[in-house]
Design a protein around this motif. Structure first.
Motif, short mmCIF file in Angstrom:
data_model
loop_
_atom_site.label_atom_id
_atom_site.label_comp_id
_atom_site.label_asym_id
_atom_site.label_seq_id
_atom_site.Cartn_x
_atom_site.Cartn_y
_atom_site.Cartn_z
N MET A 244 0.82 -1.21 0.00
CA MET A 244 0.00 0.00 0.00
C MET A 244 0.85 1.26 0.00
SD MET A 244 -2.79 -1.53 -0.24
CE MET A 244 -4.09 -0.28 -0.07
N ASP B 40 -1.48 3.01 -2.64
CA ASP B 40 -2.01 4.29 -2.15
C ASP B 40 -1.24 5.48 -2.72
OD1 ASP B 40 -4.14 3.42 -0.61
OD2 ASP B 40 -2.95 3.16 1.20
N SER C 243 -4.10 3.46 4.02
CA SER C 243 -4.81 2.22 4.37
C SER C 243 -5.51 2.33 5.72
CB SER C 243 -3.86 1.03 4.37
OG SER C 243 -3.17 0.93 3.16
N SER D 298 -8.47 1.95 8.18
CA SER D 298 -9.76 1.27 8.39
C SER D 298 -10.75 2.27 8.97
CB SER D 298 -9.59 0.09 9.36
OG SER D 298 -8.78 -0.91 8.78
N GLY E 266 -10.29 -4.12 3.50
CA GLY E 266 -9.21 -4.86 4.12
C GLY E 266 -9.74 -5.63 5.31
N ASP F 246 -3.80 -6.45 7.35
CA ASP F 246 -4.66 -6.40 6.17
C ASP F 246 -4.26 -7.51 5.22
OD1 ASP F 246 -6.62 -4.22 6.29
OD2 ASP F 246 -4.88 -2.92 6.51
N ILE G 298 -11.82 0.55 3.93
CA ILE G 298 -10.64 1.40 4.04
C ILE G 298 -10.89 2.70 3.28
CG2 ILE G 298 -8.23 1.64 3.28
CD1 ILE G 298 -7.85 -1.29 3.97
#
Length: 264
Positions: free
Chosen positions: A53, A67, A107, A109, A127, A196, A223
């Motif tokens: 990520m 990301d 990432s 949550s 995730g 994740d 996410i």
């Protein structure tokens, strides 16, 4: 009579002053999108130890990952450049609040507890908390087998919260970097890692044969990108860009690039 009129005038003036003061104190202009566009740069908080990520590429020394590519694509739609600021995950939300960066795109949550302190974009991927063990481990099949075991997770994550509720674990070892957690798992210092699913999957793709993901998953979580509560205009612009990137196929391309499949 004149005294009464004077007294009423004073009360009216004081009332208006108090009302005006309260209004100016409680109502503030949301200039978050305007501020970013004026700066021609969006400052993004990341934890750069969370492949695939967001992580630091050893070959180039630059941050890379799903990301990162996604944030760059969003910034392009906003007409600005990106500036990525690494921060340890356990302090990343406090850093957002103190305006060290404009957003946290790392990432995150989306949980009810976190919603009390910040606002989020729409979920852009799902995730959760998957369990990873060494490929030759036959004793751990799910969380019920954590009894008297040392289990690793990243500090400040939802994995830490979930593991805290499981009884019988010898120790929940908390890491500042997921890369260190998987290194300890590889060397037998811990019995399992909870993270994740796409993080562990990335290790299985880039370094196959060392780890395996168990069928049992502790949680599944949406996410998103985190913003300060008052920065609704920036959040809305981010959401618009995410929808456009899904529609034009960019998100699918990034998914294939980093996960090997199209999750969209």
């Amino acid at each position: 009579m004149l005294k009464k009129i004077f007294s009423l005038s004073v009360v009216l003036v004081l009332t208006l002053a108090i009302f005006t003061g309260c209004t100016s104190a409680t109502v503030s202009k949301d200039d978050s999108l305007e501020r970013v566009k004026k700066a021609k740069e969006i400052v993004i908080g990341i934890d750069d130890t969370y492949p695939p990520m967001e992580f630091k590429d050893k070959a180039t020394g630059k941050v890379s990952g799903f990301d990162i590519d996604m944030a760059n694509a969003i910034a392009k739609k906003l007409g600005v450049k990106t500036k990525f600021v690494p921060n340890s995950f356990d302090g990343i939300f406090l850093a957002l609040k103190s305006k060290k960066f404009d957003v946290v795109h790392s990432s995150i949550s989306i949980t009810d507890e976190r919603k009390k302190a910040m606002i989020f974009s729409d979920p852009y991927i799902y995730g959760g908390n998957a369990i990873f063990v060494k490929s030759d481990n036959t004793t751990i099949k799910n969380e019920k087998d954590f009894n008297n075991q040392v289990v690793g997770c990243e500090v400040g994550t939802t994995a830490q919260d979930v593991l805290a509720k499981i009884s019988g674990i010898k120790e929940v070892k908390k890491y500042n970097a997921m890369t260190d957690a998987f290194l300890d798992l590889q060397n037998g210092r811990i019995a399992a890692v909870v993270s994740d699913p796409m993080v562990g999957d990335y290790y299985n793709v880039t370094d196959p044969g060392k780890f395996k993901k168990l069928e049992s998953s502790l949680t599944q979580e949406p996410i998103g990108v985190a913003f300060r509560k008052e920065d609704k205009s920036l959040r809305d612009a981010y959401n618009k860009a995410i929808k456009e990137l899904k529609k034009d196929g960019t998100m699918s391309k990034l998914s294939k690039k980093w996960f090997g499949i199209d999750v969209y």
